[in-house]
Write an enzyme that holds these catalytic residues in place. Structure first.
Site, mmCIF file in Angstrom:
data_model
loop_
_atom_site.group_PDB
_atom_site.id
_atom_site.type_symbol
_atom_site.label_atom_id
_atom_site.label_comp_id
_atom_site.label_asym_id
_atom_site.label_seq_id
_atom_site.Cartn_x
_atom_site.Cartn_y
_atom_site.Cartn_z
ATOM 1 N N GLY A 239 14.255 81.757 -16.253
ATOM 2 C CA GLY A 239 14.298 80.909 -17.330
ATOM 3 C C GLY A 239 15.560 80.811 -18.148
ATOM 4 O O GLY A 239 15.911 79.820 -18.924
ATOM 5 N N GLU A 273 13.021 87.441 -12.928
ATOM 6 C CA GLU A 273 13.203 86.498 -11.906
ATOM 7 C C GLU A 273 14.084 85.299 -11.968
ATOM 8 O O GLU A 273 13.605 84.027 -12.142
ATOM 9 C CB GLU A 273 11.685 86.051 -11.805
ATOM 10 C CG GLU A 273 10.644 87.118 -11.775
ATOM 11 C CD GLU A 273 9.160 86.278 -11.857
ATOM 12 O OE1 GLU A 273 8.797 85.154 -12.124
ATOM 13 O OE2 GLU A 273 8.162 87.183 -11.767
ATOM 14 N N PRO A 274 15.356 85.723 -12.353
ATOM 15 C CA PRO A 274 16.249 84.623 -12.466
ATOM 16 C C PRO A 274 16.604 83.979 -11.136
ATOM 17 O O PRO A 274 16.501 84.381 -10.161
ATOM 18 C CB PRO A 274 17.587 85.384 -12.940
ATOM 19 C CG PRO A 274 17.352 86.610 -11.999
ATOM 20 C CD PRO A 274 15.952 87.028 -11.970
ATOM 21 N N GLY A 275 16.709 82.421 -11.364
ATOM 22 C CA GLY A 275 16.901 81.350 -10.279
ATOM 23 C C GLY A 275 18.310 80.923 -10.721
ATOM 24 O O GLY A 275 19.402 81.149 -10.290
ATOM 25 N N ARG A 276 18.214 79.984 -11.588
ATOM 26 C CA ARG A 276 19.205 78.953 -12.071
ATOM 27 C C ARG A 276 20.381 79.744 -12.543
ATOM 28 O O ARG A 276 21.635 79.139 -11.914
ATOM 29 C CB ARG A 276 18.571 78.033 -13.098
ATOM 30 C CG ARG A 276 19.705 77.004 -13.396
ATOM 31 C CD ARG A 276 19.058 76.149 -14.789
ATOM 32 N NE ARG A 276 17.615 75.748 -14.869
ATOM 33 C CZ ARG A 276 17.014 74.538 -14.509
ATOM 34 N NH1 ARG A 276 17.844 73.790 -14.104
ATOM 35 N NH2 ARG A 276 15.738 74.776 -14.401
ATOM 36 N N CYS A 342 16.122 53.165 -1.592
ATOM 37 C CA CYS A 342 15.717 52.022 -2.200
ATOM 38 C C CYS A 342 14.489 52.225 -3.290
ATOM 39 O O CYS A 342 13.495 51.866 -3.238
ATOM 40 C CB CYS A 342 15.101 51.214 -1.006
ATOM 41 S SG CYS A 342 15.905 50.948 0.485
ATOM 42 N N TYR A 371 17.840 74.296 -7.594
ATOM 43 C CA TYR A 371 17.021 73.203 -7.124
ATOM 44 C C TYR A 371 17.601 72.083 -6.759
ATOM 45 O O TYR A 371 17.349 70.866 -7.229
ATOM 46 C CB TYR A 371 16.322 72.953 -8.597
ATOM 47 C CG TYR A 371 15.853 74.079 -9.253
ATOM 48 C CD1 TYR A 371 14.331 74.750 -8.801
ATOM 49 C CD2 TYR A 371 16.308 74.925 -10.228
ATOM 50 C CE1 TYR A 371 14.021 75.974 -8.979
ATOM 51 C CE2 TYR A 371 15.807 75.949 -10.929
ATOM 52 C CZ TYR A 371 14.513 76.563 -10.292
ATOM 53 O OH TYR A 371 14.043 77.879 -10.440
HETATM 54 N N1 LLP Z 1 9.808 82.747 -12.028
HETATM 55 C C1 LLP Z 1 8.828 81.778 -12.040
HETATM 56 C C2 LLP Z 1 7.199 82.228 -11.923
HETATM 57 C C3 LLP Z 1 8.911 80.452 -11.829
HETATM 58 O O1 LLP Z 1 8.192 79.436 -11.834
HETATM 59 C C4 LLP Z 1 10.434 80.092 -12.105
HETATM 60 C C5 LLP Z 1 10.789 78.519 -12.127
HETATM 61 C C6 LLP Z 1 11.289 81.079 -12.141
HETATM 62 C C7 LLP Z 1 11.033 82.500 -11.903
HETATM 63 C C8 LLP Z 1 12.964 80.718 -11.980
HETATM 64 O O2 LLP Z 1 13.166 80.364 -13.312
HETATM 65 P P1 LLP Z 1 14.707 79.849 -13.406
HETATM 66 O O3 LLP Z 1 15.356 81.220 -13.762
HETATM 67 O O4 LLP Z 1 15.578 79.295 -12.289
HETATM 68 O O5 LLP Z 1 14.879 78.802 -14.712
HETATM 69 N N2 LLP Z 1 13.131 72.195 -10.674
HETATM 70 C C9 LLP Z 1 13.479 72.426 -11.933
HETATM 71 C C10 LLP Z 1 12.983 73.808 -12.255
HETATM 72 C C11 LLP Z 1 11.777 74.376 -12.064
HETATM 73 C C12 LLP Z 1 11.373 75.717 -12.306
HETATM 74 C C13 LLP Z 1 9.989 76.245 -11.805
HETATM 75 N N3 LLP Z 1 10.027 77.601 -11.945
HETATM 76 C C14 LLP Z 1 14.677 71.946 -12.099
HETATM 77 O O6 LLP Z 1 15.459 71.592 -11.205
HETATM 78 O O7 LLP Z 1 14.985 72.023 -13.370
#
Ligand code: LLP
Length: 419
Positions: A239, A273-276, A342, A371
């Site tokens: 997050g 659990e970092p992604g972004r 379209c 994403y």
């Molecule tokens: N853990 C869980 C359980 C999650 O649902 C998520 C993201 C993450 C970790 C990773 O979160 P992050 O560190 O990336 O913020 N498609 C959207 C974002 C959806 C996030 C869904 N869950 C966008 O493009 O902004």
């Protein structure tokens, strides 16, 4: 921080001119920097050096095998939310004991596969799911390790579609209900309680909501310990936000320091659990201008990438900076950068000042590493674009452009429609 920069007016990814890659693979394409990815992982990891921890990369943010392998080679585990993500992660060589599995709708088949793989833990999102996992583990004559994903009812102050820790959201288990479910879990012969989890949302730019979440989980862990339920893992989810435009999210160093401070005295391994924050600014989408068009009301710059390639602007109204691949002396215009799909919702940037791009020019859509490709689709029967990874002076195609043949793979025309 990232390694997309201008050298003599030309955008480079590390040491490679973006224009050269466009010449070799065509447009549009996603482009990632190895140095940025590695730097982001190491910085994030180092922020927690003072506390036992495991960084589980959120596969959904970017699930390319090469990116997964890179993260894994740097020491990461993975956070998965589907059987497909489990498959990819195992293909990329993840240690199953570094896999956490979240999601409100895990199917029986997905649960079985994860149990057989021997993952570290399921983050359980409902009382029914707890029963189901216990039953399936019993059938497989084994035990499943679990955490309950708590819904701590905290407002992460982000886009409503990506807030997940509020009472009205579908995620997690009410904190009061959780106590009951833990007591029940303890009695289930095929369940081993190992953790507490939560994930309150994405693109969070303040520390407050994270700290509040830790406090709630700490309270719960204490209560559980009083009942003899020992928690070994505290999973705080992902997050942490990034800068797309003017946002000023906490630096991972400060995020780490604040969390570690809050966790003092607690004898757990922290899971994140970092992604972004790891991949967002490590990738861009490169597209070419096909046309420009002036209507009475607006100036449109029509490029060859659309909402099927990068859904975020259309879906969340999100901002991605737009940079020229070759810098030139030219005016700024207020324009919309739109794709060929379209739908009027097909835009990458809307009514914004940007360089007056001309047909044939290359445009970089920034901060598209998270994403971006992972949410892309074949809408309008558009083949999905290639993904390229740059390391130093070389570039590698880590996913080829789809072909038209691949678009119809698996489709068939039943006999009664025979011509
Ligand atoms: N853990 C869980 C359980 C999650 O649902 C998520 C993201 C993450 C970790 C990773 O979160 P992050 O560190 O990336 O913020 N498609 C959207 C974002 C959806 C996030 C869904 N869950 C966008 O493009 O902004």
């Amino acid at each position: 921080m990232h390694h997309f920069h201008y050298i003599n007016g030309e955008l480079h990814c590390e040491q490679v001119p973006v224009r050269r890659i466009a010449g070799a693979v065509g447009t549009p394409f996603y482009l990632y920097s190895h140095a940025t990815l590695a730097h982001h992982f190491r910085t994030f990891d180092a922020a927690f050096a003072g506390y036992p921890h495991l960084i589980c990369f959120a596969v959904k943010s970017n699930s390319n095998l090469a990116i997964l392998r890179l993260m894994i080679s740097l020491g990461a585990g993975v956070d998965i939310v589907s059987g497909g993500e489990l498959f990819r992660s195992l293909q990329a060589g993840v240690d199953p004991m570094k896999v956490v599995y979240s999601g409100v709708g895990k199917s029986k088949d997905e649960i079985r596969r994860a149990i057989k793989a021997g993952i570290l833990m399921f983050n359980i999102e409902s009382s029914q799911e707890l029963g189901e996992i216990s039953r399936l583990a019993g059938r497989l004559r084994t035990k499943a390790r679990i955490a309950l994903r708590i819904n701590p009812d905290i407002d992460p102050q982000t886009h409503p579609y990506i807030s997940t820790g509020l009472k009205k959201n579908k995620f997690g288990i009410d904190i009061e209900q959780a106590l009951k479910d833990y007591r029940r879990a303890r009695e289930l012969p095929h369940i081993e309680v190992v953790g507490v989890a939560c994930h309150i949302g994405s693109q969070i730019t303040e520390l407050g909501p994270f700290l509040e979440a830790v406090q709630r989980l700490k309270e719960l862990i204490r209560k559980l310990e009083l009942e003899g339920i020992r928690i070994r893992y505290l999973d705080l989810g992902g997050g942490l936000g990034i800068t797309y435009d003017q946002e000023t999210p906490p630096h991972p160093r400060d995020y780490g320091a604040a969390l570690v401070k809050e966790l003092q005295g607690l004898d757990c391994t922290l899971i994140l659990e970092p992604g972004r924050v790891l991949v967002g600014n490590a990738g861009i989408l490169v597209t070419r201008v096909n046309y420009t068009k002036d209507t009475e009301a607006k100036h449109f710059i029509i490029v060859d990438a659309g909402m099927n390639d990068l859904a975020r602007p259309s879906l969340y109204g999100s901002y991605h900076a737009v940079w020229p691949v070759v810098e030139k002396d030219r005016p700024e215009v207020t324009a919309s950068l739109v794709g060929p799909i379209c739908e009027s919702g097909d835009f990458l940037a809307k009514d914004r000042p940007m360089p007056a791009f001309a047909p044939g020019e290359l445009v970089a859509v920034m901060s598209a590493g998270a994403y971006g490709f992972s949410m892309s689709s074949n809408y309008n029967s558009r083949p999905r674009v290639p993904e390229i990874l740059v390391k130093d002076r070389a570039f590698y195609v880590i996913r080829k452009r789809e072909t038209y043949r691949q678009l119809i793979r698996g489709e068939s025309i039943p006999d009664f429609l025979e011509r």
